[in-house]
Motif scaffolding. Structure first.
Motif, short mmCIF file in Angstrom:
data_model
loop_
_atom_site.label_atom_id
_atom_site.label_comp_id
_atom_site.label_asym_id
_atom_site.label_seq_id
_atom_site.Cartn_x
_atom_site.Cartn_y
_atom_site.Cartn_z
N GLY A 170 1.06 -1.46 -0.13
CA GLY A 170 -0.01 -0.16 -0.03
C GLY A 170 0.74 1.30 -0.06
N HIS A 228 -3.92 0.14 -1.84
CA HIS A 228 -4.44 1.76 -1.57
C HIS A 228 -4.81 2.74 -2.63
CE1 HIS A 228 -2.50 0.94 2.75
NE2 HIS A 228 -3.25 0.50 2.71
N PHE A 238 -9.36 7.21 -0.19
CA PHE A 238 -7.96 7.05 0.15
C PHE A 238 -7.94 7.68 1.57
CE2 PHE A 238 -3.53 8.67 0.75
CZ PHE A 238 -2.86 7.51 0.47
N MET A 241 -9.52 5.79 4.33
CA MET A 241 -8.64 4.80 4.64
C MET A 241 -7.47 4.92 5.41
SD MET A 241 -5.64 2.90 3.86
CE MET A 241 -5.47 3.99 2.16
N ARG A 242 -6.82 5.92 4.67
CA ARG A 242 -5.33 6.25 5.27
C ARG A 242 -5.36 6.84 6.86
NH1 ARG A 242 -1.20 4.13 4.54
NH2 ARG A 242 -1.26 3.82 6.86
N ARG A 245 -6.30 3.99 9.33
CA ARG A 245 -5.38 3.10 9.76
C ARG A 245 -4.23 3.92 10.61
NH1 ARG A 245 -4.14 -1.30 6.44
NH2 ARG A 245 -1.99 -0.92 6.47
#
Length: 286
Positions: A170, A228, A238, A241-242, A245
Motif C-alpha cells: 500500500g 490503497h 483514500f 482509509m489512510r 489506519r
C-alpha cells in the motif's frame, strides 16, 4: 542505456538502500544509506553501509551524490560516514526546512541549530533536473508522508522513498508532523502518470503475508494492484482509509533517535563537555 541498480537490505529497519550507477561513466549515487544503531545500548555501527562502500570500490565507481528521500523516522542516516570515505554531495528535498522547523522545538535543539537546510550540500526543488554521468535524472516532490518527501527518477528507475510501497503493502502513514493524507494521494497520482514500464524501487518492505521481502515493481503494476491507490480509488476514499489506519499505528521504534539525527543530514548531535554525544527523548511531547 539503463542505470544499474544494486539493492541493499537493512533488516533491523526493513530499509532498502540503493547504489545506482551509469555503466558508461562509472558515476554513481547512493539513495537512503543506513547507519546501524542499537537502541538498547546506544551504539552505532557501520557494517551495513560498509557493504555499499565496498561495492563502490569494487566496481570502480565514482560517487557523485548521496540522496535522502526524506528525513527518515525509522533509521539513522549513514550519509556523513559514506561521504567521508567515498565523496559525493548530500542532497534532500527543500521541504527539509519545514521538517527542521517542526522538530527543533520538539527536541529543544541548540539555539544555533539552523532550520534553513544548510546542513545538507544541496536542496532539490520540485522538478529539478540533474545528471548521473550520461543518464538524465529529475526530482519529483511527493509530500504527504512528510513535508520533505521526494522521489528521484534516474533514467527509467524511480526511487519513491516512503510514499508508496510494494503493491500488497500500500502506502505510507501520514500522521507525522507535516503529514497529510490528501497531499500524499495527489503526490502518488503524479508518480502514477509516469510510463507503466518505469521501474519503481521502494524504501521499505515488510513482507506482507509472510512473503519474501521485495524492492522492485513497476508503475503499471502499482496502478493495477496497489491495495490503497490502484486505478479507481478516489481521493476521499483514500483519505478515509489512510486516516483510519494511521489512528491505530504506534510511533516507530527509532523515530525519536532517527529524526533528530537525520534533520542534521545524518550528523550526530554535538558532544557535551565530557566529549560524549547524547540523543534527547522528549517526554509526553508526541
Amino acid at each position: 542505456m539503463s542505470v544499474i541498480v544494486q539493492a541493499f537490505f537493512h533488516q533491523d529497519s526493513n530499509t532498502w538502500s540503493y547504489l545506482v550507477s551509469d555503466p558508461a561513466t562509472k558515476h554513481a549515487l547512493v539513495i537512503d544509506p543506513v547507519l546501524d544503531y542499537d537502541p538498547k545500548s546506544g551504539r552505532t555501527g557501520t557494517s551495513s553501509i560498509g557493504k555499499i562502500a565496498d561495492a563502490i570500490a569494487e566496481g570502480g565507481l565514482r560517487l557523485q551524490w548521496i540522496l535522502e528521500t526524506h528525513a527518515h523516522a525509522d533509521h539513522l542516516s549513514a550519509a556523513p560516514w559514506l561521504q567521508a570515505r567515498c565523496g559525493g554531495r548530500v542532497g534532500i528535498g527543500e521541504g527539509i526546512r519545514l521538517v527542521q522547523a517542526a522538530f527543533k522545538p520538539i527536541f529543544n535543539l541548540e539555539a544555533d541549530f539552523a532550520t534553513d537546510g544548510s546542513q545538507f550540500d544541496h536542496l532539490f526543488a520540485d522538478g529539478e533536473a540533474f545528471a548521473l554521468g550520461t543518464i538524465e535524472a529529475r526530482v519529483i516532490a511527493v509530500p504527504g508522508h512528510t513535508s520533505d518527501s521526494v522521489a528521484y527518477l534516474v533514467g527509467d528507475a524511480l526511487f519513491v522513498g516512503d510514499s508508496i510501497f510494494m503493491p500488497d503493502g500500500g502506502t505510507a502513514r501520514c500522521d507525522f508532523p507535516g503529514g497529510d493524507a490528501a497531499m500524499l494521494y495527489r503526490s502518488i497520482q503524479r508518480l502514477l502518470q509516469l510510463p507503466d514500464a518505469t521501474r519503481l524501487f521502494v524504501c521499505h518492505d515488510y513482507g506482507p503475508g509472510g512473503r519474501a521481502v521485495a524492492h522492485e515493481t513497476t508503475i503499471g503494476e502499482q496502478r493495477r494492484a496497489n491495495i490503497h491507490v490502484r486505478d479507481g480509488v478516489d481521493e476521499a476514499s483514500f483519505v478515509a482509509m489512510r486516516e483510519a489506519r494511521d489512528a491505530g499505528l504506534a510511533v516507530p521504534v527509532l523515530m525519536l533517535p532517527a529524526v533528530q539525527v537525520n534533520i542534521r543530514a545524518g550528523r550526530l548531535p554535538p558532544p557535551d563537555e565530557n566529549g560524549v554525544r547524547y540523543l534527547k527523548i522528549p517526554l509526553d511531547a508526541l
